[in-house]
Design a protein around this motif. Structure first.
Motif, mmCIF file in Angstrom:
data_model
loop_
_atom_site.group_PDB
_atom_site.id
_atom_site.type_symbol
_atom_site.label_atom_id
_atom_site.label_comp_id
_atom_site.label_asym_id
_atom_site.label_seq_id
_atom_site.Cartn_x
_atom_site.Cartn_y
_atom_site.Cartn_z
ATOM 1 N N SER A 105 -4.868 1.433 5.843
ATOM 2 C CA SER A 105 -3.944 0.543 5.143
ATOM 3 C C SER A 105 -4.386 -0.908 5.339
ATOM 4 O O SER A 105 -4.992 -1.260 6.350
ATOM 5 C CB SER A 105 -2.518 0.745 5.650
ATOM 6 O OG SER A 105 -2.378 0.284 6.983
ATOM 7 N N ASP A 164 0.851 -1.184 0.000
ATOM 8 C CA ASP A 164 0.000 0.000 0.000
ATOM 9 C C ASP A 164 0.889 1.237 0.000
ATOM 10 O O ASP A 164 1.779 1.366 0.856
ATOM 11 C CB ASP A 164 -0.871 0.060 1.260
ATOM 12 C CG ASP A 164 -2.175 -0.690 1.115
ATOM 13 O OD1 ASP A 164 -2.556 -1.026 -0.022
ATOM 14 O OD2 ASP A 164 -2.815 -0.953 2.155
ATOM 15 N N VAL A 213 3.528 -1.249 3.881
ATOM 16 C CA VAL A 213 2.905 0.063 3.716
ATOM 17 C C VAL A 213 3.979 1.128 3.620
ATOM 18 O O VAL A 213 4.942 1.121 4.403
ATOM 19 C CB VAL A 213 1.970 0.382 4.913
ATOM 20 C CG1 VAL A 213 1.303 1.744 4.725
ATOM 21 C CG2 VAL A 213 0.930 -0.714 5.095
#
Length: 302
Positions: free
Chosen positions: A79, A5, A84
């Motif tokens: 998220s 992400d 991430v």
């Protein structure tokens, strides 16, 4: 296959944000999700995202302005991926960023944090090496030739002495990030606080400078900005270092506690701000900066 992400908390310059978005979409590895959380009110931004027509891009505009810390916390909450990145809305990924960090995870599965190679650019996109970044790399950053894994007190000492990390470039293991998140009581030093919190949970960091894959944008401090030279940001820093020193002592990380109490990198930063405060006639700012720079740290149980 690990998925990523890219969380983009946005507020500010539209063109720079668009450049950041394009750099994500230009990745050689296409397996990612980009989530933009817009904390502003620029009128043409929603339409620009609608025209992208890319199903990997998710755009959200906040109903009200949340501010930096709360928007960052929202990025963490929204998220979902195994890893991430919370990148700055004016930073730029090199096309091989994701390909590179994904390869690092394959080489070291489950790593909590990845600090890849970074170059610093100015507001116009030119590569620069100012005093702050020279100090980061020459004085505070560990000397790494290729790859190195650091964790525990060793890394805590390093970053509390002087925060040499480039937070927006770091890939975080999503499960750990969502477990800890950003502390709501900090608005300036929340990135350092997050790293130390993760170290206390046993997470490790892989540092890789074998390839430059991220451009971190550092804007010049405007001489017209009164707030930049008031020194108030260092009040928060001092509060954090005092608190974390106590935690380090309680954990038995005495070297980390001493590094927190002395926080030499933060003191040096305050010193570099003092000439600008003097030029602006910010007497209170000079006092605040001097207090942070020269006041002895609180003694612990050494």
């Amino acid at each position: 296959m690990v998925t990523w992400d890219f969380m983009l908390p946005y507020y500010g310059d539209v063109q720079l944000m668009q450049g950041a978005v394009r750099s994500v979409l230009a990745q050689t590895d296409p397996d990612f999700r980009l989530v933009v959380i817009d904390d502003g009110q620029e009128p043409d931004v929603p339409g620009w995202f609608a025209e992208l027509g890319d199903e990997r891009v998710h755009y959200i505009r906040n109903e009200r302005n949340l501010g930096i810390t709360e928007n960052f916390r929202k990025c963490v909450r929204l998220s979902e991926a195994d890893y991430v990145v919370i990148m700055g809305c004016d930073d730029v990924l090199h096309p091989h960023y994701l390909e590179t960090v994904r390869g690092l995870v394959r080489a070291q599965p489950g790593i909590g944090m990845i600090q890849p190679g970074v170059e610093v650019v100015d507001g116009e996109g030119a590569v620069v090496a100012g005093l702050v970044d020279k100090a980061k790399r020459k004085v505070y950053a560990p000397q790494v030739n290729g790859r190195r894994t650091m964790a525990g007190e060793e890394l805590a000492v390093s970053v509390l002495r002087g925060n040499w990390l480039y937070f927006p470039s770091i890939s975080w293991r999503g499960e750990a990030l969502r477990k800890v998140g950003f502390r709501p009581e900090y608005s300036v030093i929340q990135d350092l606080a997050l790293v130390v919190d993760l170290l206390e949970l046993g997470e490790a960091m892989l540092i890789d400078n074998s390839a430059t894959v991220f451009q971190y944008r550092r804007h010049a401090v405007s001489e017209s900005s009164v707030q930049a030279f008031t020194g108030t940001r260092f009040t928060e820093a001092a509060r954090y270092f005092h608190a974390v020193a106590g935690r380090m002592d309680a954990r038995g990380w005495r070297k980390a506690a001493r590094a927190a109490r002395f926080h030499s990198g933060s003191r040096l930063h305050a010193i570099t701000m003092m000439p600008g405060a003097l030029r602006r006639g910010q007497r209170a700012g000079v006092r605040n900066l001097a207090r942070h720079a020269f006041t002895p740290g609180v003694r612990g149980q050494d």
